[in-house]
Design an enzyme around this catalytic site. Structure first.
Site, PDB file in Angstrom:
ATOM      1  N   LYS A  84      41.630  82.446  23.951  1.00 27.44           N
ATOM      2  CA  LYS A  84      41.132  81.314  23.156  1.00 27.44           C
ATOM      3  C   LYS A  84      40.213  80.458  24.025  1.00 27.44           C
ATOM      4  CE  LYS A  84      42.898  77.464  20.292  1.00 27.44           C
ATOM      5  NZ  LYS A  84      44.115  76.756  19.841  1.00 27.44           N
ATOM      6  N   SER A 159      44.807  76.325  14.820  1.00 26.58           N
ATOM      7  CA  SER A 159      43.476  76.360  15.362  1.00 26.58           C
ATOM      8  C   SER A 159      43.138  77.650  16.097  1.00 26.58           C
ATOM      9  CB  SER A 159      43.300  75.193  16.346  1.00 26.58           C
ATOM     10  OG  SER A 159      44.164  75.340  17.447  1.00 26.58           O
ATOM     11  N   SER A 183      49.432  75.834  15.903  1.00 28.98           N
ATOM     12  CA  SER A 183      48.216  76.632  16.041  1.00 28.98           C
ATOM     13  C   SER A 183      48.384  78.054  16.537  1.00 28.98           C
ATOM     14  CB  SER A 183      47.226  75.923  16.958  1.00 28.98           C
ATOM     15  OG  SER A 183      46.595  74.900  16.263  1.00 28.98           O
TER      16      SER A 183
HETATM   17  N1  GLN Z   1      46.922  72.013  12.617  1.00 28.87           N
HETATM   18  C1  GLN Z   1      47.427  71.101  13.570  1.00 28.87           C
HETATM   19  C2  GLN Z   1      46.378  70.074  13.913  1.00 28.87           C
HETATM   20  O1  GLN Z   1      45.359  70.124  13.312  1.00 28.87           O
HETATM   21  C3  GLN Z   1      47.880  71.819  14.795  1.00 28.87           C
HETATM   22  C4  GLN Z   1      46.783  72.156  15.713  1.00 28.87           C
HETATM   23  C5  GLN Z   1      47.294  72.807  16.968  1.00 28.87           C
HETATM   24  O2  GLN Z   1      48.438  73.226  17.035  1.00 28.87           O
HETATM   25  N2  GLN Z   1      46.438  72.849  17.972  1.00 28.87           N
HETATM   26  O3  GLN Z   1      46.553  69.253  14.753  1.00 28.87           O
END
Ligand code: GLN
Length: 482
Positions: A84, A159, A183
């Protein structure tokens, strides 16, 4: 749009090592076949932001040399991986999905990546993600959305959407993602792969571009549970470069995988099966729970009473920490700098205005507000207190059960564009994942079925702090029974 029916049968880590060891394949040939797959498939999926063929082949050739000499091969020898783009690799780009890091090259390598590569993994490239890991659909990437390999008109989740889609699309055997509020688990669920949220402190955060430091974690995506256990074993462990990393020894996560669930007490929290849960997801989860019961698990109804406060608590703490972490992107030290600014403050303002996307700006503003004098006690401090209550819910539950079973996400993958104008409905999609993030416990998502349309559905297995071996054992049973 119809769901793609092409069955992708990815190689496992054991297949790869055995084929290189026996001389039936070579690491360079395997890397080549994965680059070919990226070339043919990724134009539709867009999981990679950059590939590094030279670097990959140089490393693969070293594995082939070892094999030719008959030397013992490291555990991930020749395994093609993707990273990532919030994790750094010396000399390579690290965009974090943001325009503000355009052109930035990292001066050092993240510990998790360094450990993967030291174990023989071949990094193919860097993977697309929501900007600074903020999002649940990968639509917040400044470099374009990722498409779900199971249905190209659907999101892969976020994400770490690129990390999940690359494994699901056969474009890497394993990938690294990060999980701050879901995420890793949610995109794993949407893409039909396994994704682990390790306990906070289990995997080093050194070299991870920070979003919310008390919540950020690094973890693997793979096509099956055993590979996930293997990769976790490689990347876990103490790192003097991360003050929050745990000195606890790393067990062999593959050792107990096949012990089955007979006699295990598995908790099912009522709060995770309430309103908002899609009927097909509910049916798949319940079927999985029935199969585990039939395999000898003791299924216990439990309660995690503060669950309904988790989403607002998460969005206060995560944004507060993000507003502090993202202050460093000022147009001076990293990447993008706006042109035509005559004063220093105009340069800061313009660089941040043009460099950050809408969601990142929204969070910086929310977080700054929550931390400001007069509001700190009402919002940030209160959120920290609720975080404690949420953690206590889990600790109480784990006095009675060995692991907890829930849906990973309330729905299967939604359509691209469906929620992108509605931040609140996007935030609510994190309802089942943010709790474990706030509590610091471990969790994973394992595929447990499909919707009528063929969209993957994931079961979330949550475990005590540092009890990854237990959740992997449960997940292995789910994978076998499914
Ligand atoms: N969807 C969550 C957010 O927007 C989690 C994102 C993540 O785990 N990096 O913060």
């Amino acid at each position: 749009m119809t769901v793609e029916t092409t069955e992708i049968k990815p190689l496992s880590i054991d297949d790869i090592r055995a084929s290189i060891e026996s001389g039936t394949s070579r690491a360079t040939a395997i890397a080549e076949s994965y680059f070919e797959q990226i070339q043919s498939r990724d134009p539709q999926i867009h999981s990679y932001l950059s590939v590094n063929r030279e670097r990959a082949f140089e490393r693969a050739a070293r594995i082939d040399d070892l094999a030719a000499k008959g030397e013992p091969l490291p555990v991930l020898a020749g395994v093609p991986v993707g990273i990532k783009d919030v994790l750094t690799i010396e000399g390579l780009q690290a965009t974090a999905g943001s325009r503000i890091l355009e052109g930035y090259r990292a001066p050092y390598t993240a510990t998790s990546v360094q450990k993967l590569e030291a174990a023989g993994a071949i990094t193919l490239g860097k993977l697309n993600c929501d900007e600074f890991a903020m999002g649940s659909s990968n639509e917040n990437s400044a470099y374009g959305a990722v498409h779900n390999p199971h249905a190209l008109d659907r999101v892969p989740g976020g994400s770490s959407g690129g990390s999940a889609a690359a494994v699901a699309g056969g474009m890497a055997v394993a990938t690294l993602g990060t999980d701050t509020g879901g995420s890793i688990r949610q995109p794993a669920s949407f893409c039909g792969v396994v994704g682990i949220l390790p306990t906070y402190g289990r995997v080093s955060r050194y070299g991870l571009i920070a979003f919310a430091s008390s919540l950020d974690r690094v973890g693997p995506f793979t096509a099956n549970v055993k590979d996930a256990a293997t990769v976790l074993g490689v990347i876990a462990g103490h790192d003097p470069m991360d003050a929050t990393s745990s000195p606890l020894p790393v067990p062999d996560y593959t050792a107990d995988l096949d012990k089955g669930v007979s006699g295990l007490r598995l908790g099912v929290p009522a709060e995770y099966f309430a309103e908002g849960l899609d009927a097909e997801v509910r049916a798949a989860i319940e079927r999985s729970i029935d199969q585990l019961r039939a395999a000898g698990a003791i299924i216990k109804p439990i309660s995690l009473p503060h669950t309904r406060y988790a989403v607002p608590t998460y969005y206060l703490i995560a944004t507060a920490e993000a507003s502090a972490n993202l202050a460093r992107f000022d147009g001076v030290r990293y990447g993008f700098r706006a042109k035509d600014a005559n004063t220093l403050s105009a340069m800061y303002r313009k660089s941040r205005d043009l460099g950050f996307g809408a969601e990142v700006k929204r969070r910086i503003m929310l977080g700054t507000y929550a931390l400001s004098a007069g509001y700190y006690d009402a919002y940030y401090k209160k959120a920290q207190q609720v975080r404690r209550l949420l953690t206590d819910d889990f600790l109480k539950a784990f006095a009675e059960v060995d692991a907890i079973l829930t849906p990973t996400a309330p729905t299967p993958a939604f359509k691209l564009g469906e929620k992108s104008d509605d931040p609140l409905s996007m935030y609510l999609a994190d309802i089942y994942t943010v709790t474990a993030s706030l509590a610091g416990i471990c969790g994973l998502s394992v595929p447990c079925g499909q919707s009528a349309e063929g969209l993957p559905i994931g079961l979330q297995v949550l475990g005590k702090h540092f009890d990854e071996a237990m959740i992997l054992r449960v997940a292995q049973a789910v994978e076998r029974l499914n």
